[in-house]
Design a protein around this motif. Structure first.
Motif, PDB file in Angstrom:
ATOM      1  N   VAL A 141       0.835  -1.208   0.000  1.00 52.03           N
ATOM      2  CA  VAL A 141       0.000   0.000   0.000  1.00 52.03           C
ATOM      3  C   VAL A 141       0.865   1.251   0.000  1.00 52.03           C
ATOM      4  CG1 VAL A 141      -1.868   1.231   1.174  1.00 52.03           C
ATOM      5  CG2 VAL A 141      -1.741  -1.273   1.332  1.00 52.03           C
ATOM      6  N   ARG A 142       0.615   2.122  -0.973  1.00 52.97           N
ATOM      7  CA  ARG A 142       1.259   3.441  -0.979  1.00 52.97           C
ATOM      8  C   ARG A 142       0.466   4.354  -0.051  1.00 52.97           C
ATOM      9  NH1 ARG A 142       5.704   6.138  -1.344  1.00 52.97           N
ATOM     10  NH2 ARG A 142       6.286   4.889  -3.197  1.00 52.97           N
ATOM     11  N   LEU A 167      -8.084   0.546   7.355  1.00 49.26           N
ATOM     12  CA  LEU A 167      -8.064  -0.802   6.803  1.00 49.26           C
ATOM     13  C   LEU A 167      -9.083  -0.918   5.670  1.00 49.26           C
ATOM     14  CD1 LEU A 167      -7.098  -3.733   6.831  1.00 49.26           C
ATOM     15  CD2 LEU A 167      -8.767  -4.201   8.636  1.00 49.26           C
ATOM     16  N   ARG A 168     -10.197  -0.226   5.820  1.00 46.66           N
ATOM     17  CA  ARG A 168     -11.205  -0.213   4.768  1.00 46.66           C
ATOM     18  C   ARG A 168     -10.838   0.756   3.655  1.00 46.66           C
ATOM     19  NH1 ARG A 168     -17.735   1.044   5.477  1.00 46.66           N
ATOM     20  NH2 ARG A 168     -18.135   1.699   3.312  1.00 46.66           N
ATOM     21  N   THR A 169     -10.572   2.006   3.995  1.00 47.04           N
ATOM     22  CA  THR A 169     -10.425   3.044   2.979  1.00 47.04           C
ATOM     23  C   THR A 169      -9.107   2.975   2.219  1.00 47.04           C
ATOM     24  OG1 THR A 169      -9.554   4.582   4.633  1.00 47.04           O
ATOM     25  CG2 THR A 169     -11.939   4.606   4.254  1.00 47.04           C
ATOM     26  N   ALA A 170      -8.046   2.540   2.892  1.00 47.42           N
ATOM     27  CA  ALA A 170      -6.723   2.553   2.260  1.00 47.42           C
ATOM     28  C   ALA A 170      -6.292   1.192   1.740  1.00 47.42           C
ATOM     29  CB  ALA A 170      -5.675   3.062   3.257  1.00 47.42           C
ATOM     30  N   VAL A 171      -6.941   0.126   2.214  1.00 44.53           N
ATOM     31  CA  VAL A 171      -6.504  -1.218   1.830  1.00 44.53           C
ATOM     32  C   VAL A 171      -7.607  -1.973   1.088  1.00 44.53           C
ATOM     33  CG1 VAL A 171      -5.552  -3.412   2.620  1.00 44.53           C
ATOM     34  CG2 VAL A 171      -4.970  -1.293   3.824  1.00 44.53           C
ATOM     35  N   LEU A 172      -8.706  -2.243   1.782  1.00 48.63           N
ATOM     36  CA  LEU A 172      -9.738  -3.104   1.209  1.00 48.63           C
ATOM     37  C   LEU A 172     -10.441  -2.465   0.014  1.00 48.63           C
ATOM     38  CD1 LEU A 172     -11.281  -4.490   4.509  1.00 48.63           C
ATOM     39  CD2 LEU A 172      -9.808  -5.714   2.900  1.00 48.63           C
ATOM     40  N   GLU A 173     -10.816  -1.196   0.140  1.00 49.90           N
ATOM     41  CA  GLU A 173     -11.541  -0.556  -0.971  1.00 49.90           C
ATOM     42  C   GLU A 173     -10.699  -0.493  -2.238  1.00 49.90           C
ATOM     43  OE1 GLU A 173     -14.849   2.182   1.365  1.00 49.90           O
ATOM     44  OE2 GLU A 173     -13.049   3.139   0.536  1.00 49.90           O
ATOM     45  N   PRO A 174      -9.431  -0.017  -2.183  1.00 44.92           N
ATOM     46  CA  PRO A 174      -8.653  -0.006  -3.429  1.00 44.92           C
ATOM     47  C   PRO A 174      -8.310  -1.403  -3.935  1.00 44.92           C
ATOM     48  CG  PRO A 174      -7.329   0.783  -1.577  1.00 44.92           C
ATOM     49  CD  PRO A 174      -8.739   0.711  -1.095  1.00 44.92           C
ATOM     50  N   VAL A 216      -1.364  -1.126  -4.286  1.00 47.51           N
ATOM     51  CA  VAL A 216      -2.499  -0.214  -4.447  1.00 47.51           C
ATOM     52  C   VAL A 216      -2.143   1.130  -3.846  1.00 47.51           C
ATOM     53  CG1 VAL A 216      -4.153  -2.111  -4.357  1.00 47.51           C
ATOM     54  CG2 VAL A 216      -3.600  -0.870  -2.257  1.00 47.51           C
ATOM     55  N   ASP A 217      -2.907   2.151  -4.205  1.00 46.21           N
ATOM     56  CA  ASP A 217      -2.717   3.490  -3.655  1.00 46.21           C
ATOM     57  C   ASP A 217      -3.740   3.702  -2.546  1.00 46.21           C
ATOM     58  OD1 ASP A 217      -2.404   6.192  -3.093  1.00 46.21           O
ATOM     59  OD2 ASP A 217      -2.001   6.716  -5.179  1.00 46.21           O
TER      60      ASP A 217
END
Length: 419
Positions: free
Chosen positions: A84-85, A155-162, A290-291
């Motif tokens: 994750v960036r 965890l949702r917005t920066a990892v799972l969603e992208p 992912v970004d």
């Protein structure tokens, strides 16, 4: 007159044809393209092996394990995790069970808070133990499913969603919560990867099985129309003679099913993949990146050759970058993609050679909530429909649909088959 005509040599059609031929039926497969595979195609371009859009193959799919010899595919497996960036740099999150030593680094990343970890476990747990039919009861959108368990942090917005945006081909959380839980089960149980010869190795193996069983696969045979003829069906082929059979299976993609039946065109999601060649890889990591900052247009990017070296000539690297391709919106342009890639990777990408760009408007059938049960294989008297748009939007769904149609055809033909 043949026993069965299968229209379409994608995964569903090939699986169906192979099972029918193995049980003694006279089967002809008509495919409009110059090779089998449908959306699972691989091309050799300047020595690079390019799938038609970024693909992954999950060996945990039950129908895949029933259908092909996985060992013969010589698969390379992606690491189970994501890179994750973030605003502060790069964080790597790996499967905590398979990589227990990564837990400390994960906690230090700032992306996983205790409350979110508990919420994710609550959300994912049903998918690990319940059948899809149970998961689909009172189904809601993925967005609503995450809200219900209180999953709202990074965890949702920066990892799972992208991450899931690239898997589901949409970023608004409109996909069925039950379907997303099912996919997470397969990610937890398997190690997705790719065959050494490209994703096309899967349909090519299915086609070989079908031919060995006696099926006749005809390429460059575009079907214009299916009609009733005598006691069976007549299939009219462009620039060819009509073909007749007692039964016909329509196993074309979601973009073409309405051309051969009165079924409405299934809703689909689109993806765009950019293939870049480089002398040096931007990282030594094979993780999908992912970004996590919410920027675009790239939803994920990966160095393919760290997992499947055969995808590039010796001494070169192949990097894939995937963007969403929403219907009615302008596709991403090369300058936008290169700029975003330079931010994600933190390197100068101006020297990277663009090998090809794939715009796949109908990459996946949309799986909006509530999730529908697998559709009946029977469409009309002597006419059947197969494909992932009749089941779940996945390789698993395509193969399972082909199997379901084969069972229906055998039953209607009065054949006590092994399929």
């Amino acid at each position: 007159m043949h026993d069965v005509i299968v229209i379409g040599a994608g995964l569903a059609g090939l699986r169906c044809a192979g099972l029918l031929a193995a049980d003694g039926l006279d089967v002809v497969v008509l495919e409009a393209a110059d090779a089998v595979g449908g959306r699972q195609r691989t091309d050799i371009v300047d020595g690079f092996r390019l799938d038609r859009g970024f693909q992954v193959l999950n060996p945990a799919y039950p129908a895949l394990r029933r259908s092909v010899d996985l060992d013969a595919l010589a698969m390379g497996s992606f690491p189970v995790g994501v890179r994750v960036r973030t605003e502060g740099g790069i964080a790597e999150l790996r499967h905590p069970v398979r990589h227990p030593l990564s837990i400390v680094a994960t906690l230090r990343s700032g992306l996983v808070h205790a409350r979110d970890a508990v919420a994710l476990a609550r959300w994912a747990a049903p998918g690990l133990v319940l059948p899809l039919s149970r998961l689909a009861r009172n189904d809601v959108s993925l967005r609503e499913g995450w809200d219900a368990v209180g999953l709202r942090g990074p965890l949702r917005t920066a990892v799972l969603e992208p991450f899931l945006a690239g898997v589901l081909a949409e970023r608004d959380g409109e996909t069925s919560n039950a379907f997303a839980q099912l996919l997470v089960r397969y990610f937890a149980l398997g190690r997705p990867g790719l065959p050494a010869e490209g994703i096309a190795a899967v349909p090519e193996q299915l086609a070989a099985h079908a031919r060995d069983a006696g099926a006749d696969i005809r390429l460059d045979a575009r079907v214009d129309r299916v009609s009733v003829g005598g006691e069976g069906r007549v299939v009219e082929v462009a620039d060819g003679d009509p073909v007749r059979a007692a039964r016909v299976v329509v196993a074309v993609g979601p973009d073409a099913v309405a051309d051969l039946t009165d079924l409405p065109r299934p809703a689909t999601n689109g993806l765009q993949t950019w293939w870049f060649a480089a002398a040096e890889a931007p990282t030594t990591s094979a993780l999908l990146t992912v970004d996590g900052r919410g920027r675009g247009p790239v939803v994920n990017t990966v160095v393919m050759t760290h997992t499947v070296p055969s995808y590039a000539p010796v001494g070169r690297h192949l990097i894939a970058a995937t963007c969403l391709l929403p219907r009615g919106s302008e596709p991403a342009e090369e300058n936008e993609v290169r700029h975003h890639l330079s931010e994600i990777w933190g390197v100068d990408v101006s020297a990277w050679e663009l090998v090809r760009r794939d715009d796949i408007a109908d990459a996946l059938p949309a799986q909006q909530a509530p999730l529908r049960a697998a559709r009946s294989p029977r469409y009309a008297e002597g006419l059947y429909v197969a494909g992932d748009h009749r089941d779940t939007a996945s390789i698993q769904g395509a193969l399972a649909s082909g199997e379901r149609v084969a069972r229906a055809v055998l039953k209607d033909a009065g054949v006590s088959g092994s399929s």
